[in-house]
Design an enzyme around this catalytic site. Structure first.
Site, PDB file in Angstrom:
ATOM      1  N   THR A 120       0.824  -1.219   0.000  1.00  0.00           N
ATOM      2  CA  THR A 120       0.000   0.000   0.000  1.00  0.00           C
ATOM      3  C   THR A 120       0.859   1.271   0.000  1.00  0.00           C
ATOM      4  OG1 THR A 120      -1.406  -1.308   1.474  1.00  0.00           O
ATOM      5  CG2 THR A 120      -2.042   0.993   1.138  1.00  0.00           C
TER       6      THR A 120
ATOM      7  N   HIS B  30      -8.439  -0.741   2.877  1.00  0.00           N
ATOM      8  CA  HIS B  30      -8.204  -2.189   2.968  1.00  0.00           C
ATOM      9  C   HIS B  30      -9.538  -2.938   2.959  1.00  0.00           C
ATOM     10  CE1 HIS B  30      -4.004  -1.626   3.664  1.00  0.00           C
ATOM     11  NE2 HIS B  30      -4.070  -1.327   4.947  1.00  0.00           N
TER      12      HIS B  30
ATOM     13  N   GLY C 176      10.975  -5.524   1.531  1.00  0.00           N
ATOM     14  CA  GLY C 176      10.506  -5.188   0.182  1.00  0.00           C
ATOM     15  C   GLY C 176      10.948  -6.200  -0.862  1.00  0.00           C
TER      16      GLY C 176
HETATM   17  P1  A3P Z   1       7.842  -6.718   3.670  1.00  0.00           P
HETATM   18  O1  A3P Z   1       7.380  -6.744   5.090  1.00  0.00           O
HETATM   19  O2  A3P Z   1       7.687  -8.051   2.988  1.00  0.00           O
HETATM   20  O3  A3P Z   1       9.208  -6.157   3.501  1.00  0.00           O
HETATM   21  P2  A3P Z   1       1.971  -2.044   3.201  1.00  0.00           P
HETATM   22  O4  A3P Z   1       2.490  -0.750   2.707  1.00  0.00           O
HETATM   23  O5  A3P Z   1       0.727  -2.504   2.509  1.00  0.00           O
HETATM   24  O6  A3P Z   1       1.876  -2.051   4.678  1.00  0.00           O
HETATM   25  O7  A3P Z   1       3.058  -3.148   2.784  1.00  0.00           O
HETATM   26  C1  A3P Z   1       4.311  -3.196   3.397  1.00  0.00           C
HETATM   27  C2  A3P Z   1       5.206  -4.094   2.574  1.00  0.00           C
HETATM   28  O8  A3P Z   1       5.619  -3.400   1.384  1.00  0.00           O
HETATM   29  C3  A3P Z   1       6.464  -4.444   3.329  1.00  0.00           C
HETATM   30  O9  A3P Z   1       6.853  -5.732   2.873  1.00  0.00           O
HETATM   31  C4  A3P Z   1       7.413  -3.347   2.848  1.00  0.00           C
HETATM   32  O10 A3P Z   1       8.768  -3.616   3.051  1.00  0.00           O
HETATM   33  C5  A3P Z   1       7.045  -3.305   1.370  1.00  0.00           C
HETATM   34  N1  A3P Z   1       7.445  -2.052   0.703  1.00  0.00           N
HETATM   35  C6  A3P Z   1       7.401  -0.796   1.173  1.00  0.00           C
HETATM   36  N2  A3P Z   1       7.864   0.070   0.263  1.00  0.00           N
HETATM   37  C7  A3P Z   1       8.217  -0.650  -0.814  1.00  0.00           C
HETATM   38  C8  A3P Z   1       8.776  -0.311  -2.091  1.00  0.00           C
HETATM   39  N3  A3P Z   1       9.065   0.939  -2.409  1.00  0.00           N
HETATM   40  N4  A3P Z   1       8.996  -1.318  -2.969  1.00  0.00           N
HETATM   41  C9  A3P Z   1       8.701  -2.598  -2.638  1.00  0.00           C
HETATM   42  N5  A3P Z   1       8.172  -2.987  -1.456  1.00  0.00           N
HETATM   43  C10 A3P Z   1       7.932  -2.024  -0.550  1.00  0.00           C
END
Ligand code: A3P
Length: 337
Positions: A84, A141, A299
């Site tokens: 997100t 969500h 990520g």
């Molecule tokens: P991981 O915990 O697997 O690293 P949300 O934003 O829906 O809460 O999702 C968080 C997830 O997106 C986390 O995954 C986070 O590290 C990852 N995330 C955040 N920024 C990102 C980016 N720029 N590119 C890829 N994944 C990213």
């Protein structure tokens, strides 16, 4: 001189009465709902097929009463931990690319969370969002079945991610936010709950399926994208996203490298390294505060391999294959396999 009662007072008290009635109905209703174990708080409640904590449930009811969507609104819909934060940065910067320079961008100083409202934790009816520029961007969500029916006229970008990575990311994230009064949630417990559909906003498969089915019926209203595709071929996916939002990149922009620049600026490495995302907290509603750095962990695609056994992998894949059977959404297109 005494002034006569003014109209705003009358209206205010009518609104207060309506609000109080909704809260009373909610207080009664919540006692009648099936309860399950929460990951952050003690209990989740099954409301119209989805598991929500009590404050998110209350906000959902207020949202359905007060939120006034506009047909031009664009929603980022996602299950927790499917990317997100990243997609917020991508959507905001794509829509607003003429308002900021890449050398001194809004997102260099402000968190992606601040770009547009998450409707699940807003204060209704205080926040009405009438001040936002068109197209208004929102995140949620909630599954489509928990949103006001008139929102079908709006556009939705839905992000899906491999359930195994979602499970691990969510377990680690919510364990940090878990109430200190509760015993820690072990990975085995979280795994069992997840495979039974019980986690905040779950079952995950029903969440994915509801948006997937809607995207097949209304492809011009719902764009179904995966975290994995955005990681593997960001230039292709970002161009698709921009076109869907009605802000397609021109040939001149493509040649100038604008798409590459957005992808590079909001890559995991860049976003997570920014000072603004390493310090400070983000507030969701009145109760939840999250340190910004918690939104950036690894990520990566496939980090589940560091946590789940082969047996656990087979079980979770089996559950999702079974639940999604016949939907046309196959594992290779939705997961990181
Ligand atoms: P991981 O915990 O697997 O690293 P949300 O934003 O829906 O809460 O999702 C968080 C997830 O997106 C986390 O995954 C986070 O590290 C990852 N995330 C955040 N920024 C990102 C980016 N720029 N590119 C890829 N994944 C990213």
């Amino acid at each position: 001189m005494l002034s006569s009662p003014s109209l705003p007072t009358t209206l205010e008290s009518k609104e207060d009465a309506e609000h109080n009635k909704i809260c009373q109905d909610y207080n009664h209703m919540i006692t009648t709902l099936p309860k399950g174990n929460g990951w952050r708080v003690q209990h989740l409640y099954n409301y119209n097929g989805f598991w929500l904590d009590s404050s998110t449930l209350k906000t959902n009811i207020l949202l359905n009463t007060y939120f006034k969507p506009q047909p031009s609104d664009i929603f980022l819909a996602s299950f927790m931990k499917t990317g997100t934060t990243w997609f917020k940065a991508l959507m905001f910067s794509t829509i607003n690319r003429h308002n900021y320079t890449f050398s001194n961008h809004y997102l260099h100083h402000q968190s992606p969370q601040s770009t547009f409202p998450m409707i699940d934790s807003e204060d209704y009816p205080v926040n009405d969002f009438t001040h936002l520029p068109t197209p208004r961007l929102f995140a949620t969500h909630f599954s489509p079945t928990l949103l006001p029916p008139c929102m079908t006229s709006c556009k939705f970008v839905y992000v899906c991610r491999d359930p195994k990575d979602v499970l691990i990311s969510k377990w680690i994230y919510l364990s940090k936010l878990r109430s200190k009064d509760l015993a820690p949630l072990s990975l085995d417990e979280a795994f069992e709950l997840f495979c039974n559909g019980i986690s905040e906003y779950g079952p995950y498969w029903d969440h994915v399926l509801s948006y997937w089915k809607d995207s097949l019926v209304c492809p011009d209203k719902i764009l179904f994208v995966t975290y994995e595709d955005m990681k593997k071929q960001p230039l292709v996916e970002l161009r698709k996203l921009a076109t869907f939002m009605g802000k397609g990149f021109t040939l001149e922009e493509v040649e100038r490298g604008v798409v590459e620049e957005i992808v590079r600026l909001f890559s995991f490495e860049n976003l997570s390294g920014l000072e603004v995302n390493r310090r400070g907290v983000e507030k969701f509603g009145k109760l939840v505060e999250v340190e910004r750095r918690e939104f950036f962990r690894k990520g990566e695609i496939g980090d589940w391999r560091n946590y789940l056994s082969e047996e656990m992998k087979d079980r979770i894949d089996g559950v999702f294959d079974e639940k999604l059977k016949g939907s046309g959404l196959v594992r290779s297109s939705r997961d990181g396999d």
